[in-house]
Structures are given as structure tokens and as C-alpha cells.
Scaffold this motif. Sequence first.
Motif, short mmCIF file in Angstrom:
data_model
loop_
_atom_site.label_atom_id
_atom_site.label_comp_id
_atom_site.label_asym_id
_atom_site.label_seq_id
_atom_site.Cartn_x
_atom_site.Cartn_y
_atom_site.Cartn_z
N SER A 120 0.83 -1.21 0.00
CA SER A 120 0.00 0.00 0.00
C SER A 120 0.86 1.26 0.00
CB SER A 120 -0.91 0.00 1.24
OG SER A 120 -1.74 -1.15 1.24
N PRO A 121 0.30 2.39 -0.43
CA PRO A 121 1.05 3.66 -0.37
C PRO A 121 1.38 4.01 1.08
CG PRO A 121 -0.97 3.88 -1.68
CD PRO A 121 -1.05 2.57 -0.98
N PRO A 122 2.42 4.81 1.30
CA PRO A 122 2.75 5.22 2.67
C PRO A 122 1.63 6.05 3.27
CG PRO A 122 4.01 6.48 1.08
CD PRO A 122 3.32 5.40 0.31
N PRO A 123 1.48 6.00 4.60
CA PRO A 123 0.41 6.76 5.24
C PRO A 123 0.69 8.26 5.17
CG PRO A 123 1.84 5.81 6.90
CD PRO A 123 2.29 5.25 5.58
N PRO A 124 -0.36 9.08 5.30
CA PRO A 124 -0.17 10.53 5.30
C PRO A 124 0.58 11.00 6.54
CG PRO A 124 -2.42 9.99 5.90
CD PRO A 124 -1.77 8.70 5.49
N GLU A 125 1.16 12.17 6.44
CA GLU A 125 1.88 12.75 7.57
C GLU A 125 0.94 12.90 8.76
OE1 GLU A 125 4.58 16.72 8.59
OE2 GLU A 125 3.82 16.39 6.57
N GLY A 126 1.42 12.51 9.93
CA GLY A 126 0.62 12.64 11.14
C GLY A 126 -0.27 11.45 11.43
N PHE A 127 -0.26 10.47 10.55
CA PHE A 127 -1.10 9.28 10.74
C PHE A 127 -0.62 8.47 11.94
CE2 PHE A 127 -1.68 4.71 9.86
CZ PHE A 127 -3.06 4.65 9.78
N VAL A 128 -1.56 8.07 12.80
CA VAL A 128 -1.25 7.21 13.94
C VAL A 128 -1.81 5.82 13.64
CG1 VAL A 128 -1.55 6.85 16.41
CG2 VAL A 128 -1.39 9.19 15.52
N SER A 129 -0.96 4.84 13.58
CA SER A 129 -1.40 3.49 13.25
C SER A 129 -2.40 2.97 14.28
CB SER A 129 -0.21 2.54 13.18
OG SER A 129 -0.66 1.19 13.09
N PRO A 130 -3.50 2.35 13.83
CA PRO A 130 -4.44 1.72 14.75
C PRO A 130 -3.77 0.66 15.62
CG PRO A 130 -5.34 1.73 12.52
CD PRO A 130 -3.92 2.18 12.41
N MET A 131 -2.71 0.04 15.08
CA MET A 131 -2.05 -1.04 15.80
C MET A 131 -1.35 -0.58 17.07
SD MET A 131 -2.90 -3.60 13.96
CE MET A 131 -1.84 -4.99 14.35
N THR A 132 -1.15 0.73 17.23
CA THR A 132 -0.54 1.23 18.46
C THR A 132 -1.44 0.99 19.67
OG1 THR A 132 -1.38 3.46 17.99
CG2 THR A 132 0.85 2.96 17.26
N TRP A 133 -2.74 0.71 19.44
CA TRP A 133 -3.64 0.33 20.53
C TRP A 133 -3.31 -1.06 21.07
CZ3 TRP A 133 -6.64 2.88 23.71
CH2 TRP A 133 -7.27 4.06 23.32
N GLY A 134 -2.45 -1.80 20.37
CA GLY A 134 -2.05 -3.12 20.86
C GLY A 134 -0.80 -3.10 21.71
N LEU A 135 -0.29 -1.90 22.03
CA LEU A 135 0.90 -1.73 22.87
C LEU A 135 0.49 -1.19 24.24
CD1 LEU A 135 3.18 -0.09 20.15
CD2 LEU A 135 3.22 -2.48 20.93
N GLU A 136 0.84 -1.90 25.28
CA GLU A 136 0.36 -1.57 26.62
C GLU A 136 0.72 -0.15 27.06
OE1 GLU A 136 1.32 -4.60 29.48
OE2 GLU A 136 0.53 -6.22 28.21
N ASP A 137 1.94 0.26 26.79
CA ASP A 137 2.37 1.61 27.21
C ASP A 137 1.50 2.69 26.56
OD1 ASP A 137 4.32 0.54 28.81
OD2 ASP A 137 5.99 0.98 27.46
N ASN A 138 1.17 2.51 25.30
CA ASN A 138 0.31 3.48 24.60
C ASN A 138 -1.08 3.52 25.22
OD1 ASN A 138 2.51 3.62 22.91
ND2 ASN A 138 1.35 3.42 21.02
N VAL A 139 -1.61 2.37 25.55
CA VAL A 139 -2.95 2.31 26.15
C VAL A 139 -2.95 3.02 27.50
CG1 VAL A 139 -4.74 0.78 27.04
CG2 VAL A 139 -3.52 0.17 24.95
N ILE A 140 -1.93 2.75 28.31
CA ILE A 140 -1.83 3.41 29.62
C ILE A 140 -1.74 4.92 29.46
CG2 ILE A 140 -0.26 3.76 31.58
CD1 ILE A 140 0.37 0.71 31.37
N GLU A 141 -0.93 5.37 28.50
CA GLU A 141 -0.76 6.81 28.26
C GLU A 141 -2.08 7.45 27.83
OE1 GLU A 141 1.77 9.81 25.32
OE2 GLU A 141 2.17 7.66 25.30
N ARG A 142 -2.82 6.79 26.96
CA ARG A 142 -4.06 7.37 26.45
C ARG A 142 -5.13 7.46 27.54
NH1 ARG A 142 -3.40 4.11 20.69
NH2 ARG A 142 -1.71 5.46 19.97
N PHE A 143 -5.24 6.44 28.36
CA PHE A 143 -6.23 6.51 29.43
C PHE A 143 -5.77 7.42 30.56
CE2 PHE A 143 -8.02 2.76 27.30
CZ PHE A 143 -9.35 3.17 27.25
#
Length: 292
Positions: A181-204
Motif C-alpha cells: 500500500s502507499p505510505p500513510p499521510p503525515e501525522g497518521f497514527v497506526s491503529p495497531m498502536t492500541w495493541g501496545l500496553e504503554d500506549n494504552v496506559i498513556e491514552r487513558f
Amino acid sequence: MVGAPHGAQDADHHLTTKGTELMNPNKALWEKGDFTRIAESMRESGEALVEAFGITKGLKVLDLGCGDGTTALPAAKFGADVLGVDIASNLVEAGNARAQSLGLTNCTFQEGDASDLHDLQDDSFDLSMSIFGAMFAPKPADVAKEMVRVTRSGGRVVMGNWIPNDPTLVAQILKISASYSPPPPEGFVSPMTWGLEDNVIERFAGAGVPKEQVSFERDTYTFNFPGTPPELLTAFRTYYGPTMNAFEAATANGRDADLQAELEELFNSQNTSPSTDATSIPAVFLRVTVEL
């Protein structure tokens, strides 16, 4: 919803024109094809997962990114009052039709964006859940805040999120699709980052929830399909927006046969069904529980 290759969806301020109507590309992605055809392979695991949530009669439940009701309808069968919210109008319509056909008057579906639930009041739900749904909304910090806002004190938020680079099916579909696929646009946050515990803790934490109230476990979701693995792949290629997009990009570059071969090998190798004409593929995900 199962997943999207990075770059398959854009931040919501990048709008594309569909006829004369400006359209949110995330909405366009999930209205493409017919996700209900994929969801049919997810029903059994959806029911089993909801059963594990301990849902009781009269509980007020929100299901975000609900699709056509793979987890919302089982929750209603357990007696909860369920509202399903999804960005795709065709899936909302399909969910309401399924609820009606099952006689579940305690389950309704409406359109909405997981990162902006302005139609929903504070403290409205005992349980807010999102199984492979809200993780695809383009503003993850806003998603966490909204899920916490609409859930009452003493309630729960539960998410099921795919894990980046996991060796099982969905993470590998996304990884392979992204490479075509083409590269994502600038500033795009991958949905898969929700599968990383540190990211989940930071967001909540950004939503005011201490990390001690957030817990994790690895869980397994099984795709069951009454056909061969290549036939299940054909369903993804024909009806599933993210895979459709990956094949369109691959075809434009003369690489569609390569993508087909890689995905066929993946689906065949992950199949655990003893039957030659059935498919059963387990996929590992991160189950997130937030106690409010």
C-alpha cells in the motif's frame, strides 16, 4: 472490525470527495465492500468473549465500532440494554436489521464516531466495550477520553485490540497489506498502536485514569469459516475494505498476484481446522480492561 493496513485510513480532516459529498475517509473505508460477510466468521468468538464479560440483565452497554453486532447482539441476549455505534451507515443498518430479526428490542444501532460521541451524555453506560472497532478511529487520545466520559464511575471500559507484528492472522494480514500500500499521510497514527500496553496506559492517563486501573491480558479470537482458507481470503479480497484497497494498490503496480500468493500462504499456514473444506484460524489480541 478486523483491521486496516497502516495508511488505509486517514486523519478525519483529510476529506475525499464522493460525488458532490465530502466524506470522512475512515467512514469510506468501512462502508466499502460488505464487512458483514467477514463478520459471519467472527460470530462464535464474539459470543464467547461477551459471555466472559459477566453481563447481567439491565446493564447499560455501549459497543463502539460495533459493525453489524458481533458483540452487541450477544450482550443484548444476556439481557443488557445495548447501544451499538459505528461510523459505517451500512453496518448500522445491518445491525438494526439483525436485532429486529432476533426480536431484540433492547439493542439499537446508530451512526457515530468513536472519537466524538457528542450525542451521548456523560456517565450513561455501565460498560463501554469496543472489540477491534474504536482502535481504528483516527484520534486515539480522543477515543480514550470519550469512552471514559460516557462510562459511569464504578463501570468498565473493555477493548479488544490487535497487536502489531504478532505472528497470528490479523497482524500478519495488516503487515503484508501495508507492504503493498502507499505510505500513510503525515501525522497518521497506526491503529495497531492500541495493541501496545504503554500506549494504552498513556491514552487513558490522558483521560484521567491512573495506570493501576488499567489491566491487560492476551486473548485469542478465532475466525471460523465454512470453506477453505483460500475461499476465506476471497471473502476478504471481495468484501473487506482494507484488503480491497491493498489489492487495488497492488494491481496498479502489477503486484496483485504476489499479494494473493503471500496471503494464501498465510491463510493456509494458520488454518487449524482438521476438515479439508473448513477454516478455523486463531488470532491473538490484547484485551484491555479499565476499571473506573
